[in-house]
Scaffold this motif. Structure first.
Motif, PDB file in Angstrom:
ATOM      1  N   GLY A 274       0.849  -1.243  -0.126  1.00 16.55           N
ATOM      2  CA  GLY A 274       0.008  -0.088  -0.207  1.00 16.55           C
ATOM      3  C   GLY A 274       0.827   1.209  -0.030  1.00 16.55           C
ATOM      4  O   GLY A 274       2.077   1.099  -0.137  1.00 16.55           O
ATOM      5  N   PRO A 275       0.224   2.398  -0.025  1.00 17.30           N
ATOM      6  CA  PRO A 275       1.225   3.527   0.018  1.00 17.30           C
ATOM      7  C   PRO A 275       2.062   3.583   1.270  1.00 17.30           C
ATOM      8  O   PRO A 275       1.706   3.320   2.483  1.00 17.30           O
ATOM      9  N   VAL A 276       3.176   4.093   1.240  1.00 20.34           N
ATOM     10  CA  VAL A 276       4.240   4.205   2.342  1.00 20.34           C
ATOM     11  C   VAL A 276       4.627   5.616   2.492  1.00 20.34           C
ATOM     12  O   VAL A 276       4.852   6.373   1.695  1.00 20.34           O
ATOM     13  N   GLY A 277       4.582   6.018   3.640  1.00 23.94           N
ATOM     14  CA  GLY A 277       4.538   7.384   4.141  1.00 23.94           C
ATOM     15  C   GLY A 277       6.533   7.253   4.366  1.00 23.94           C
ATOM     16  O   GLY A 277       6.634   6.401   5.063  1.00 23.94           O
ATOM     17  N   VAL A 278       6.983   8.563   3.875  1.00 20.50           N
ATOM     18  CA  VAL A 278       8.482   8.251   4.293  1.00 20.50           C
ATOM     19  C   VAL A 278       8.858   9.590   4.732  1.00 20.50           C
ATOM     20  O   VAL A 278       8.482  10.568   4.074  1.00 20.50           O
ATOM     21  N   ILE A 279       9.350   9.598   6.127  1.00 25.47           N
ATOM     22  CA  ILE A 279       9.636  10.824   6.553  1.00 25.47           C
ATOM     23  C   ILE A 279      11.197  10.871   6.731  1.00 25.47           C
ATOM     24  O   ILE A 279      11.803  10.154   7.115  1.00 25.47           O
ATOM     25  N   THR A 280      11.863  12.306   6.389  1.00 23.37           N
ATOM     26  CA  THR A 280      13.409  12.123   6.321  1.00 23.37           C
ATOM     27  C   THR A 280      13.962  12.938   7.188  1.00 23.37           C
ATOM     28  O   THR A 280      13.289  14.139   7.330  1.00 23.37           O
ATOM     29  N   ALA A 281      15.202  13.037   7.336  1.00 24.84           N
ATOM     30  CA  ALA A 281      16.002  13.942   8.187  1.00 24.84           C
ATOM     31  C   ALA A 281      16.881  14.769   7.095  1.00 24.84           C
ATOM     32  O   ALA A 281      16.789  14.569   5.966  1.00 24.84           O
ATOM     33  N   PHE A 282      17.489  15.959   7.489  1.00 22.36           N
ATOM     34  CA  PHE A 282      18.081  16.872   6.701  1.00 22.36           C
ATOM     35  C   PHE A 282      19.403  16.416   6.216  1.00 22.36           C
ATOM     36  O   PHE A 282      19.863  16.778   5.224  1.00 22.36           O
TER      37      PHE A 282
END
Ligand code: NAD
Length: 523
Positions: free
Chosen positions: A154-162
């Motif tokens: 299913g849709p994957v949420g990707v939260i990333t760092a700087f």
């Protein structure tokens, strides 16, 4: 500055910046303005209207819709899309690296390396698209087949760092795409242009491949509330979050509350044990790259050097002059090895950590804020070495001797704590005594020490190296760490399994209905 504006122009990023990209459709967000501020000299590279949590809803709807079509496109065809994305990164490598340098402050060599990492994971994923294998298992029942299949999730949420503003997204996106999942990316608010550049590259490939649902790739530039909305979204079965341990703890609890899955790549506090048999020249090179590269702002940065007491003074005496002549300054300039910290807050954290280290008994070398011979408007520092005396020595055995609590924390800046040990067991104990468990290394030519470090009773980290510093992983291995680092694995090996759901199939091709475990249930 002119040069970077030209680069941004070539990538279509110098005007009308939009916080939300769904495939090749862009729109402004409904929150306040957010600016991309270069850590090199404080120049504003661009400003856009950030997204709010409310703006996430249409992105979720588009991704959910795209998933229905994307999941039934054969995986090798999905791999062809990823292959083309990787090729576009190949063509644009110098421009994309320049954006990383200007927005994240990485020296050109490291920025080029980061784009190469995107290319490498796309190559890896394209090959993987023909290898999403399941097992066949021996059934205990006659004329039955027991097997497993891997299906898109299913849709994957990707939260990333700087600090890895392109590569971490790519590790997730390339695998998620071949696995049949759309990707919704919430990048760091400190590096929005890197994210918009990546989305523009993907959009250009989507334009060529009209059979692909464009919402397989979305980006939403916003603040923490956007990340929280993704963590709460039932439409997203998997949230992959990279950043500080505090962030991961918050995200994981929200995702767990709805029984979703989270893949966590959090803070590291990486150590290196240097034993008496170590090759000193190799060791010094490994220490310097791992400790000062990216100005100490890698999750795998070497922060803790654990050196045998007989060798410690010698190692420090050799390191100090190297630290004193490090070329620090504009990361876009050839020859610079240490660029700026991301912002002033990072310097305040560094300063406070060094003060605590001194109060806890360390002798500090370096760690000054630099104002001369560096670009004005950036935060430049001299990397620091904070050396503690041997535990139990006169200097530490006085009543009221402070604990070395600072060594247990990740300060995202170039501080190398040096601790001394007497026995190998003590070195392992010191090494494993911190809450984090990302990357580790041992410098030794003693095969027994090397194998002991890699054994079940050795390093407790996800990355365990011998005669290689903790920093600078290849994409082919699974990347991630244990304990407060979150336990996630991304990138190579079988990390792809995180992005799929496993179905176990039992197929009866007999005329009987034998039950498992021999249960009799005759009616
Ligand atoms: P950060 O935790 O401040 O932010 C990371 C991302 O999380 C950002 O996009 C931010 O907006 C978002 N965020 C913050 N709080 C949130 C919340 N409560 N809910 C949802 N989203 C939230 O990290 P940073 O300063 O950008 O990066 C440095 C940290 O990242 C370091 O700790 C470093 O070790 C870690 N890191 C880890 C890895 C890894 O693979 N283990 C890789 C890179 C960076």
């Amino acid at each position: 500055m002119d040069a970077i504006q030209t680069v941004l122009g070539r990538l279509g990023l110098n005007q009308n910046l939009s916080a939300i990209g769904i495939g090749n459709c862009n729109r402004a967000g409904s929150a306040g303005p957010v600016s991309s501020r270069s850590p090199i000299d404080g120049t504003i590279l661009g400003t856009l209207q950030a997204a709010s949590a409310d703006d996430v809803t249409p992105v979720l709807e588009a991704a959910t819709d795209a998933f229905r079509r994307w999941r039934v496109i054969p995986a090798p065809a999905r791999g062809e899309f990823v292959r083309r994305v990787g090729n576009r990164f190949r063509e644009l490598k110098p421009d994309l690296a320049a954006v990383i340098t200007w927005e994240a402050g990485k020296i050109t060599q490291e920025a080029l390396g980061e784009v190469q990492e995107v290319i490498d994971i796309c190559d890896f994923a394209a090959g993987l698209s023909r290898q999403l294998y399941g097992l066949t298992i021996a059934s205990e029942r006659p004329l039955h087949r027991l097997a497993e299949q891997w299906h898109p999730l299913g849709p994957v949420g990707v939260i990333t760092a700087f600090n890895f503003p392109m590569a971490v997204w790519a590790w997730n996106a390339a695998l998620a795409w071949v696995c049949g999942d759309p990707v919704i990316w919430k990048p760091s608010e400190k590096t929005p242009l890197c994210a918009l550049a990546c989305q523009a590259v993907v959009a250009s490939v989507l334009q060529e491949m009209s059979d692909i649902p464009p919402a397989v790739s979305s980006v939403i530039v916003g603040m923490r509330d956007v990340g929280e909305r993704l963590a709460d979204a039932a439409e997203i079965p998997l949230v992959s979050a990279t950043g500080s341990t505090a962030m991961g703890r918050a995200v994981a609890q929200r995702v767990a509350a709805r029984l979703g899955r989270s893949l966590l790549e959090l803070g590291g506090n990486n150590g290196m044990i240097v034993t008496p048999s170590a090759d000193l020249e190799l060791t010094l090179r490994a220490i310097v790259f791992s400790a000062v590269g990216t100005c100490g702002q890698r999750c795998t940065t070497l922060r803790r050097l654990i050196v045998h007491e007989d060798l410690a003074d010698k190692v420090i005496d050799r390191l100090v002059p190297i630290y004193d002549r490090l070329p620090i300054g504009n990361p876009a300039q050839p020859g610079t090895l240490v660029g700026p910290l991301i912002d002033e807050a990072a310097w305040h954290a560094m300063e406070a950590a060094l003060q605590r280290a001194s109060a806890e008994g360390a002798t500090v070398h370096g760690g000054r804020r630099l104002k001369e011979n560096v670009p004005q408007g950036g935060t430049y520092v001299q990397p620091a070495i904070a050396s503690f005396p041997l535990r139990g020595s006169a200097a530490t055995s006085l009543p009221g001797t402070p604990t070395r609590s600072i060594v247990h924390e990740e300060t995202f800046a170039p501080i190398l704590y040096v601790q001394r040990y007497r026995t190998f067991d003590e070195a392992i104990e010191l090494h494993n005594s911190v809450p984090q468990g990302l990357a580790s290394s041992i410098m030794t030519t003693d095969m027994r020490e090397a194998e002991a470090f890699c054994s079940a009773a050795g390093s407790d980290c996800g990355i365990v190296n011998v005669n290689v510093g903790p920093s600078g992983a290849e994409i082919g291995g699974a990347f991630g760490g244990e304990k407060a680092t979150g336990g996630g694995r991304e990138s190579g090996s079988d990390s792809w399994k995180n992005y799929m759901r496993r179905a176990t199939n039992t197929i009866n091709y007999s005329t009987q209905l034998p039950l498992a475990q021999g249960i009799q249930f005759d009616v």
